[in-house]
Design an enzyme around this catalytic site. Structure first.
Site, PDB file in Angstrom:
ATOM      1  N   HIS A   1      22.220  30.407  33.467  1.00 26.18           N
ATOM      2  CA  HIS A   1      20.798  30.400  33.828  1.00 26.18           C
ATOM      3  C   HIS A   1      19.976  31.435  33.062  1.00 26.18           C
ATOM      4  O   HIS A   1      18.759  31.460  33.161  1.00 26.18           O
ATOM      5  CB  HIS A   1      20.634  30.615  35.336  1.00 26.18           C
TER       6      HIS A   1
ATOM      7  N   ASP B   1      27.544  27.613  35.855  1.00 27.39           N
ATOM      8  CA  ASP B   1      26.646  28.710  35.505  1.00 27.39           C
ATOM      9  C   ASP B   1      27.331  29.580  34.466  1.00 27.39           C
ATOM     10  O   ASP B   1      27.752  30.697  34.734  1.00 27.39           O
ATOM     11  CB  ASP B   1      26.270  29.533  36.735  1.00 27.39           C
TER      12      ASP B   1
ATOM     13  N   GLY C   1      18.887  41.498  37.066  1.00 28.81           N
ATOM     14  CA  GLY C   1      19.294  41.972  35.756  1.00 28.81           C
ATOM     15  C   GLY C   1      20.795  42.048  35.582  1.00 28.81           C
ATOM     16  O   GLY C   1      21.300  42.174  34.466  1.00 28.81           O
TER      17      GLY C   1
ATOM     18  N   SER D   1      26.913  35.359  38.721  1.00 29.83           N
ATOM     19  CA  SER D   1      25.981  34.234  38.839  1.00 29.83           C
ATOM     20  C   SER D   1      24.831  34.567  39.786  1.00 29.83           C
ATOM     21  O   SER D   1      23.687  34.684  39.363  1.00 29.83           O
ATOM     22  CB  SER D   1      26.720  32.988  39.336  1.00 29.83           C
TER      23      SER D   1
ATOM     24  N   SER E   1      22.832  39.595  36.253  1.00 28.73           N
ATOM     25  CA  SER E   1      23.348  38.272  35.929  1.00 28.73           C
ATOM     26  C   SER E   1      24.106  38.248  34.619  1.00 28.73           C
ATOM     27  O   SER E   1      23.675  38.830  33.623  1.00 28.73           O
ATOM     28  CB  SER E   1      22.200  37.271  35.821  1.00 28.73           C
TER      29      SER E   1
END
Length: 380
Positions: free
Chosen positions: A224, A252, A332, A349, A334
């Site tokens: 993403h 993801d 941040g 994720s 991720s």
């Protein structure tokens, strides 16, 4: 991004809060980056520290530089073929324009610039430099550029190599192309890019995410954070790579290839909490095992594996085969690395909660990503 206590309470009440604090309902910890004001406190402080200016002097210099920028484009047009280059003079706070024709002085000075008469036009200097660009240079030559102040092409050589035959030959050939000045430097230039390290930040568009694990040719991260073809900037803002593959929702995960100047490193950052961790494999940890996460916002946090093969239903769609943990995360983080001991586990994720009040976070298992894109994990 910081949340209000009301938002935190609401997030904790939900099984899933998409985005770990991401803006615009992003599904995980991607946060927009805001542009700094023209004369922010940080900029003024840096000018004070590096240039020895007071805040007022810094403001005055910024204003003078903006004015000089406007004058430069007008002066270039007014001078035409007599234009010899220009530069900002910090002592006077004015633009200086080099001219090869005295007849152009009055018109250029009327625009608000100072002038200096020179022999060579900017066009002639540019052509001389272009001839150098077409030639290979030995390692003892650090570089070359057009310098309007000396009205020449400056060739910079490494001091220790200045008398090397190859360097002297290059300089002699350079002087045949046009006006050349030789300068010296103590060391050869090098890039300031760094290896791809798990947990480090990267940027795509206006979003910040975190590197997962280095693979040969790049790194893996969350899908993403960017779509296939999206350009990636590194921690220092320089061009870093490109998303070669990305999947979200359903999965993801993503694969980013890196440009030359960046290299892969089998390391996950410990952010000073623990020593940085070497990655030695990707053996899957069992439910109940301890696991830690490294990310660019909340740095290093640990917990345990709570469940595997879980379908996580984000507002953008469901993601299957996720692993749930009791490790916290925030905006941040991720794409950052989940690691157990020295074994890579997956990339962050999404989840709910934060690292102040607690929460749960899901990751996409790394072995699935490696298999999907045919990648090889970089191991120590």
């Amino acid at each position: 991004m910081k949340r209000t206590s009301a938002l935190r309470a609401a997030a904790a009440a939900l099984l899933l809060t998409v985005g770990l604090g991401a803006a615009q309902a992003m599904p995980a910890s991607a946060v927009p980056t805001a542009a700094a004001p023209t004369a922010s406190a940080g900029l003024l402080d840096a000018m004070r520290q590096d240039l020895g200016l007071t805040a007022r002097q810094a403001e005055e210099r910024l204003a003078a530089e903006r004015a000089a920028t406007r004058v430069e484009s007008e002066a270039r047009k007014a001078a035409g073929g007599a234009y010899g280059g220009s530069w900002f003079d910090a002592d006077t706070g004015r633009l200086v324009v080099a001219l090869t024709d005295r007849d152009e002085v009055a018109e250029v000075e009327a625009l608000g610039a100072d002038t200096r008469l020179v022999r060579h036009s900017a066009g002639a200097l540019d052509r001389a430099k272009a001839r150098l660009d077409a030639r290979p240079a030995p390692s003892g030559v650090a570089g070359w550029h057009v310098d309007p102040r000396s009205n020449s092409v400056v060739v910079t050589v490494v001091r220790a190599d200045r008398n090397a035959p190859a360097v002297r030959a290059f300089v002699e050939r350079a002087r045949e192309t046009g006006p050349v000045t030789v300068a010296e430097t103590a060391t050869a230039p090098r890039t300031y890019a760094a290896g791809t390290v798990g947990g480090d930040p990267y940027y795509t568009g206006n979003v910040r995410c975190s590197i997962g694990f280095s693979v040969h040719g790049g790194f893996v991260t969350a899908g993403h954070c960017g779509g296939a073809g999206a350009a990636v900037r590194g921690w220092d803002g320089s061009a870093m790579g490109t998303f070669q593959g990305s999947s979200f929702p359903g999965n993801d995960y993503a694969y980013v290839s890196v440009h030359s100047g960046w290299w892969t490193v089998p390391v996950v950052l410990g952010w000073g909490v623990i020593p940085d961790r070497l990655v030695k494999g990707s053996a899957e940890a069992p439910i109940g095992a301890s696991i830690c996460r490294s990310g660019s916002t909340t740095k290093w946090h640990c917990g345990s594996v709570l469940a595997k093969n879980e379908t996580v239903n984000y507002s953008q769609g469901a993601v299957q085969q996720m692993t749930k943990t009791s490790v916290c995360a925030e905006g941040g983080d991720s794409g950052g690395a989940f690691i157990s001991g020295d074994q890579a586990q997956g990339v962050t994720s999404g989840g709910w909660g934060n690292c102040s009040s607690g929460g749960e976070t899901w990751f996409q298992p790394v072995n699935e990503i490696l298999s999907r894109y045919g990648l090889t994990l970089h191991t120590a």
